[in-house]
Design an enzyme around this catalytic site. Sequence first.
Site, PDB file in Angstrom:
ATOM      1  N   GLU A  55      69.623  16.875  31.841  1.00  0.00           N
ATOM      2  CA  GLU A  55      69.440  15.589  31.170  1.00  0.00           C
ATOM      3  C   GLU A  55      68.197  14.929  31.738  1.00  0.00           C
ATOM      4  O   GLU A  55      68.123  14.665  32.940  1.00  0.00           O
ATOM      5  CB  GLU A  55      70.668  14.687  31.410  1.00  0.00           C
ATOM      6  CG  GLU A  55      70.514  13.277  30.864  1.00  0.00           C
ATOM      7  CD  GLU A  55      71.646  12.350  31.303  1.00  0.00           C
ATOM      8  OE1 GLU A  55      72.785  12.837  31.526  1.00  0.00           O
ATOM      9  OE2 GLU A  55      71.388  11.139  31.463  1.00  0.00           O
ATOM     10  N   ARG A  59      63.670   7.052  31.988  1.00  0.00           N
ATOM     11  CA  ARG A  59      63.352   6.037  33.008  1.00  0.00           C
ATOM     12  C   ARG A  59      61.929   6.207  33.502  1.00  0.00           C
ATOM     13  O   ARG A  59      61.494   5.493  34.403  1.00  0.00           O
ATOM     14  CB  ARG A  59      64.328   6.142  34.179  1.00  0.00           C
ATOM     15  CG  ARG A  59      65.736   5.797  33.765  1.00  0.00           C
ATOM     16  CD  ARG A  59      66.669   5.818  34.950  1.00  0.00           C
ATOM     17  NE  ARG A  59      67.995   6.191  34.504  1.00  0.00           N
ATOM     18  CZ  ARG A  59      68.985   6.503  35.313  1.00  0.00           C
ATOM     19  NH1 ARG A  59      68.802   6.490  36.605  1.00  0.00           N
ATOM     20  NH2 ARG A  59      70.158   6.834  34.825  1.00  0.00           N
ATOM     21  N   THR A  83      69.705   7.869  29.406  1.00  0.00           N
ATOM     22  CA  THR A  83      69.295   6.466  29.455  1.00  0.00           C
ATOM     23  C   THR A  83      68.594   6.060  28.160  1.00  0.00           C
ATOM     24  O   THR A  83      67.600   5.334  28.176  1.00  0.00           O
ATOM     25  CB  THR A  83      68.398   6.179  30.682  1.00  0.00           C
ATOM     26  OG1 THR A  83      68.820   6.969  31.806  1.00  0.00           O
ATOM     27  CG2 THR A  83      68.495   4.713  31.095  1.00  0.00           C
ATOM     28  N   LYS A 143      80.648   9.412  28.499  1.00  0.00           N
ATOM     29  CA  LYS A 143      80.187   9.455  29.889  1.00  0.00           C
ATOM     30  C   LYS A 143      80.921   8.335  30.621  1.00  0.00           C
ATOM     31  O   LYS A 143      80.779   7.174  30.243  1.00  0.00           O
ATOM     32  CB  LYS A 143      78.676   9.236  29.914  1.00  0.00           C
ATOM     33  CG  LYS A 143      78.099   8.873  31.269  1.00  0.00           C
ATOM     34  CD  LYS A 143      76.599   8.694  31.183  1.00  0.00           C
ATOM     35  CE  LYS A 143      76.043   8.123  32.484  1.00  0.00           C
ATOM     36  NZ  LYS A 143      74.585   8.235  32.567  1.00  0.00           N
TER      37      LYS A 143
HETATM   38  C1  3PG Z   1      72.964   8.336  35.718  1.00  0.00           C
HETATM   39  O1  3PG Z   1      71.859   8.080  35.388  1.00  0.00           O
HETATM   40  O2  3PG Z   1      73.787   8.799  34.942  1.00  0.00           O
HETATM   41  C2  3PG Z   1      73.330   8.054  37.106  1.00  0.00           C
HETATM   42  O3  3PG Z   1      72.463   7.123  37.645  1.00  0.00           O
HETATM   43  C3  3PG Z   1      73.327   9.248  37.968  1.00  0.00           C
HETATM   44  O4  3PG Z   1      74.060   8.828  39.022  1.00  0.00           O
HETATM   45  P1  3PG Z   1      73.815   9.425  40.478  1.00  0.00           P
HETATM   46  O5  3PG Z   1      72.366   9.230  40.793  1.00  0.00           O
HETATM   47  O6  3PG Z   1      74.722   8.605  41.352  1.00  0.00           O
HETATM   48  O7  3PG Z   1      74.194  10.863  40.439  1.00  0.00           O
END
Ligand code: 3PG
Length: 230
Positions: A55, A59, A83, A143
């Site tokens: 994924e 960002r 995101t 999710k």
């Molecule tokens: C996401 O973007 O789904 C989360 O920020 C990932 O979370 P993590 O960095 O705690 O694994």
Amino acid sequence: MGLPGWHCARPASPELTVLEQIAASGLVPVVRIERAADAPELARTLAGADLACIEITFRTDAAVDAIRAIRAEVPEVLVGAGTVVTLDQLDRALEAEAQFIVSPGLQAAIVHGCQARHVPILPGVYTPTEILAAVDHGVSVVKLFPASAAGGPAYLRALAGPFPSVSFVPTGGIDQDNLEAYLRSPSVLAVGGSWMVRPELLAARDWGTVGRLAAEATAVVRSVRTDVAR
Ligand code: 3PG
């Protein structure tokens, strides 16, 4: 396939649907990438550790080109856009041929935009009410975010009762140490996280460590599956 849990998952192959491929992977590495040119090497490194799913989050400005590069150069790896919180991002993700869409929350316009184009959407949910809203929008894979802050595997177990037809991709606060507990939770399709693709590893192009962490994670997936299949 036997949604909601992944325990029935088979090895990835082109014949599988996107959701089946995510289930087969058992893991969704969540990537924040600064240099799109590194994306194919990253995807190849993950694939080398038997992790054929990634994924790329919106960002960074590199997200679109990174998705495009993986689609062109490493087609054996399933690539999604994460995101995605605006329709403009959704358009750009789909133009780059992202194969699934992930969002930290539930937005009707994003969900319907994906459904109209037959692209799987994994909206973020945190509460039973949000899960019901997702179901009302025709979504059956969500999710759970942020999973650990929400209550972790115990919370997932509590949700499995009232939502037997919903599959979860818990993400947020998951790492090698708590991965197994999530994988053993009912209704978990796959587990998402950034621990094996941390930004500092990508910045250093430390593919050795990325590959090792990915291999350690896929070993847990294999071990839990072998155990559950017994
Ligand atoms: C996401 O973007 O789904 C989360 O920020 C990932 O979370 P993590 O960095 O705690 O694994």
